[in-house]
Design an enzyme around this catalytic site. Sequence first.
Site, PDB file in Angstrom:
ATOM      1  N   ASP A 179       0.873  -1.165   0.000  1.00 24.15           N
ATOM      2  CA  ASP A 179       0.000   0.000   0.000  1.00 24.15           C
ATOM      3  C   ASP A 179       0.917   1.223   0.000  1.00 24.15           C
ATOM      4  OD1 ASP A 179      -2.343   1.616   0.276  1.00 24.15           O
ATOM      5  OD2 ASP A 179      -1.988   1.713   2.431  1.00 24.15           O
ATOM      6  N   LEU A 180       0.360   2.407  -0.199  1.00 26.48           N
ATOM      7  CA  LEU A 180       1.181   3.618  -0.256  1.00 26.48           C
ATOM      8  C   LEU A 180       1.077   4.442   1.024  1.00 26.48           C
ATOM      9  CD1 LEU A 180       2.982   5.604  -1.800  1.00 26.48           C
ATOM     10  CD2 LEU A 180       0.921   6.512  -2.889  1.00 26.48           C
ATOM     11  N   ASP A 181      -0.091   5.018   1.256  1.00 23.58           N
ATOM     12  CA  ASP A 181      -0.264   5.907   2.410  1.00 23.58           C
ATOM     13  C   ASP A 181      -0.141   5.126   3.717  1.00 23.58           C
ATOM     14  OD1 ASP A 181      -0.742   7.959   0.648  1.00 23.58           O
ATOM     15  OD2 ASP A 181      -2.917   7.798   0.764  1.00 23.58           O
ATOM     16  N   TRP A 202      -9.602  17.098   3.286  1.00 22.51           N
ATOM     17  CA  TRP A 202     -10.993  16.742   3.553  1.00 22.51           C
ATOM     18  C   TRP A 202     -11.626  17.669   4.584  1.00 22.51           C
ATOM     19  CZ3 TRP A 202     -13.714  14.613   0.232  1.00 22.51           C
ATOM     20  CH2 TRP A 202     -13.367  13.456  -0.463  1.00 22.51           C
ATOM     21  N   LEU A 226     -11.176   6.658   6.972  1.00 23.63           N
ATOM     22  CA  LEU A 226     -11.025   6.898   5.537  1.00 23.63           C
ATOM     23  C   LEU A 226      -9.765   6.249   4.970  1.00 23.63           C
ATOM     24  CD1 LEU A 226     -12.007  10.697   5.425  1.00 23.63           C
ATOM     25  CD2 LEU A 226     -13.495   8.681   5.401  1.00 23.63           C
ATOM     26  N   GLY A 270      -7.363   3.879   3.259  1.00 19.71           N
ATOM     27  CA  GLY A 270      -7.518   2.804   2.291  1.00 19.71           C
ATOM     28  C   GLY A 270      -8.795   2.862   1.494  1.00 19.71           C
ATOM     29  N   ARG A 298     -11.608   7.971  -3.011  1.00 16.82           N
ATOM     30  CA  ARG A 298     -12.009   9.360  -2.815  1.00 16.82           C
ATOM     31  C   ARG A 298     -13.528   9.509  -2.710  1.00 16.82           C
ATOM     32  NH1 ARG A 298      -9.885  12.602  -7.517  1.00 16.82           N
ATOM     33  NH2 ARG A 298      -7.954  11.669  -6.763  1.00 16.82           N
ATOM     34  N   VAL A 327      -5.172   2.942  -3.730  1.00 14.47           N
ATOM     35  CA  VAL A 327      -6.368   3.506  -4.369  1.00 14.47           C
ATOM     36  C   VAL A 327      -6.156   4.971  -4.745  1.00 14.47           C
ATOM     37  CG1 VAL A 327      -7.956   1.918  -3.225  1.00 14.47           C
ATOM     38  CG2 VAL A 327      -7.405   4.105  -2.135  1.00 14.47           C
TER      39      VAL A 327
END
Length: 225
Positions: free
Chosen positions: A9-11, A25, A44, A46, A49, A117
């Site tokens: 995953d990235l974040d 947000w 929020l 994973g 948007r 994502v």
Amino acid sequence: MMLKAVVFDLDGVITDTAHLHFLAWRTVAQEIGISIDETFNEELKGISRMDSLQRILRYGGKEGAFNEQQRLALAAKKNALYVRSLASLTQDSLLPGIREVLAGIRAANVKTGLASVSLNAPGILQALGIDHAFDFCADASRIARSKPDPEIFLAACAGLNVSPREAIGIEDAAAGIQAINAAGMLSVGIGPGLDEAGIQLHSTRELTWKCLTDFWASRTVLIRN
């Protein structure tokens, strides 16, 4: 069975942009009369948007207050704010240990993939100076179902030409761990509360190539037995 790929995953795994997402947000939410905090922002992680926006609207009791065009405009505004904030990312924004584990994976001739994502993932990898470190990045724009659906991890494995059973997935969110497990991969969780992960690590400092190979060996022995 050999380990043939590691999918990240990235974040929250490679770099921490969660706070940047939150600030964007929060700004959009405030403009439509909804107040969110960082505790809510954890929900929020994973999530795509549009799904994130839907959760914010539901949280604020305004789920039916905006038509599709207005929701798209709100999401686009959030993304513009977020993309602007990405200018602050540099090679120093990598989380501890990530550069080293990527190098270890590469040295072992194991493939690396990205299952994020985020539609901004390619630009983020470039800003971090590690775009060359990945053999395949799943295209988030072609993913119809968000995590915990396994679609994006299955797409990453397909792009790497490996079976999910030959891969490890790494995530920092419960939805992501569920997606990895549903894909049939072994799962590594970064951070607390990820009880469904095959192995939980406190931080990326513990994410080493030896850690991954030891985990793989221990689980494949259990499967054989």
